[in-house]
Every structure is written in structure tokens, then in C-alpha cells.
Design a protein around this motif. Sequence first.
Motif, PDB file in Angstrom:
ATOM      1  N   LYS A   1      -0.139 -28.931 -23.004  1.00  0.00           N
ATOM      2  CA  LYS A   1      -0.229 -30.030 -23.332  1.00  0.00           C
ATOM      3  C   LYS A   1       0.904 -31.155 -22.785  1.00  0.00           C
ATOM      4  O   LYS A   1       0.825 -32.474 -22.960  1.00  0.00           O
ATOM      5  N   GLU A   2       2.018 -31.086 -22.992  1.00  0.00           N
ATOM      6  CA  GLU A   2       3.390 -31.533 -22.469  1.00  0.00           C
ATOM      7  C   GLU A   2       3.008 -31.921 -21.028  1.00  0.00           C
ATOM      8  O   GLU A   2       3.654 -32.836 -20.787  1.00  0.00           O
ATOM      9  N   ILE A   3       2.617 -30.897 -20.375  1.00  0.00           N
ATOM     10  CA  ILE A   3       2.259 -31.831 -18.855  1.00  0.00           C
ATOM     11  C   ILE A   3       1.416 -32.678 -18.889  1.00  0.00           C
ATOM     12  O   ILE A   3       1.396 -33.646 -18.081  1.00  0.00           O
ATOM     13  N   GLN A   4      -0.019 -32.336 -19.272  1.00  0.00           N
ATOM     14  CA  GLN A   4      -0.448 -33.271 -19.133  1.00  0.00           C
ATOM     15  C   GLN A   4      -0.305 -34.902 -20.142  1.00  0.00           C
ATOM     16  O   GLN A   4      -0.556 -35.754 -19.559  1.00  0.00           O
ATOM     17  N   ARG A   5       0.545 -34.574 -21.150  1.00  0.00           N
ATOM     18  CA  ARG A   5       1.376 -35.813 -21.527  1.00  0.00           C
ATOM     19  C   ARG A   5       2.221 -36.173 -20.710  1.00  0.00           C
ATOM     20  O   ARG A   5       1.981 -37.851 -20.421  1.00  0.00           O
ATOM     21  N   ARG A   6       2.563 -36.456 -19.896  1.00  0.00           N
ATOM     22  CA  ARG A   6       4.287 -36.486 -18.956  1.00  0.00           C
ATOM     23  C   ARG A   6       3.134 -37.220 -17.741  1.00  0.00           C
ATOM     24  O   ARG A   6       3.796 -37.751 -17.110  1.00  0.00           O
ATOM     25  N   ILE A   7       2.265 -36.254 -17.358  1.00  0.00           N
ATOM     26  CA  ILE A   7       0.926 -36.665 -16.526  1.00  0.00           C
ATOM     27  C   ILE A   7       0.603 -38.195 -16.627  1.00  0.00           C
ATOM     28  O   ILE A   7       0.322 -39.062 -16.485  1.00  0.00           O
TER      29      ILE A   7
END
Length: 313
Positions: free
Chosen positions: A65-71
Amino acid sequence: MIFTVTFNPSLDYIVGLDAFREGEVNRSEWEQLYPGGKGINVSMVLKNLEIRNIALGFIGGFTGKEIQRRIKDFGCYTDFVKIKSGISRINVKIKADQESEINGQGPDISKKELGELFKKLESIEKGDILVLAGSIPAALPEDTYESIMKLLENRGVKIVVDATGELLLRVVKYQPFLIKPNNHELGEMFGVVLNKREDIILYAKRLQQMGAQNVLVSMAGEGAILVDESGKVHEMKPPKGIVKNSVGAGDSMVAGFIAGYLKSQDLQDAFRMGVVTGSASAFSETLATKAEVMKLLDELSHKNEGGRKNADY
């Protein structure tokens, strides 16, 4: 449309300290957190160059979720498959007197979840570009790249593969538009050590004979060599600058090549843009911005008589 695939994205936790003391408590002096993965790097640099693209791959758990949020916060479009068990990996990168890395293994990916990715890939159309970057995680079949390229065979999709070793050798028969080994990886594929430009060109052409259309060989501080689909050899030294961070430079070269090719459909322009974009990332603490790339392009234009203007990139 451009699509990138990262099978094993990561959350890269970077810590900096003067010296790392093994077996002792070490306290960081600075920390950074980034989404990681070769395809993701390509997507982010393309976004910096104002080229729309979609990042594909697998994410799971709170790290996913954090990877997707940052991207997304960066401004990239994503269409990840969300896995049901496990979490996306965390990679720890220690920057001290010597650089060290601890890379996570990543989660298991089921056949059903892999099938979901293939359904997304089914939507790719003639004229689109697909970037397959990085290694295949242990959870997936070794021939996953081959299966994807077979799925898209004869559809008019330009496929770019940035991988190493046996993985790259197995996919060249599907005639990828571009492959990008570095000179050491190129030598390892054929069991030789490549130091001379003539030898690098020889083995790049051998990969062409095996099916690859364009072979781009990066050589770090020595620049790069492109053997294009017509057999023409292009060579370029990198711009001068201070290397601050080599992570992502190769991915940036791929993104720059694609950007240059989309602009003019000219392989020489694509090659030049690729080398400059890779250098811009190497000279930066993060991935290359458009301003940094343009600055290097302008410097080269002024340096070389008859250089083309680059303001339209």
C-alpha cells in the motif's frame, strides 16, 4: 501507451552514516524511503520527462500500500495486482564508508494472481511499448518473461527487456525492440571478459543474430554503445559530472531511450537521450528530473558543433 512491469517491487529504506560498525549499535545520520524496482524507476523517470505510462506488477500488505501510495503521489499511474498473502519486500541500503544492501525476498505469488497480470497485459495494443525490467522472483515460473512475450507476439508491441544472464538469452528469440545489458553482463552471458569496444560490439551483434532488434550496452563511466536494428554502431561518452548515486541510472537510460524514440522515431536521438538521462540520474541524489536532463542536453548541444536543439523533449 507505455507499460512497465515490476514483478517484485520494494520499499527501499536508505540509511546514511559515517561508518558502519559490524556487531555494534549503529545510529543513522539521515534516512530516506522510496518505492523501488527497475520498472518502477523507469515509470518515475518517464513521468519526470512528462510521458504518461502505467506501472504494473504485484504488491501486497502494508508495504505494498505504501509503495502504491508513493508512486501515485509522485504522479504515476498504476494498475498493480494485489496479492492476498504476504507483503511487498523491504530493501535496506546502508550508505557509509562502504555501501551495503540487504534485499528482501518478496512474497509468494499464486498462479491465479499471475493470471490476473496476464489479463491486464492482454489489453496492450499495437504501437504500445512494454518494459520488462528486473529478475523473476522465485515464486514465479522461470519462463514468465517468455510467456508474456509469446502472448504479445505478432501484435505490433515494442518490448523492452532490461534483464541479465540466462533470462535475457532466453527471450531474444522473441525479437524484443530493445535489450540493455551492461558490458559485464554481456560478457557473462557468453562466458568472456569484455574490455575492448570491438569485443563489446561483436557480442552485441551476436545478440542481434539471436533475435534482438536493438542492443544498448551501458558501460558506466565509459558511456554506452548501441548497435541498432540496421547494424549501425553508435557510441557516446557520458557527460561530465560528479557521480552521487548510481542506483537507477540504468533504468533511467531505458526511460530516456524510450522518450527520445517517441519524440523523433530516430534511434540516434533515442540513444543520445538515453545516455544523458542515465547520467542525469547518476549525478543526482534521486532519479533524473526533466530540468537536469535538459541541462545536460543543452551543454552537449553547445559543446558539439551542429548539435540539435532539444527544447521540445
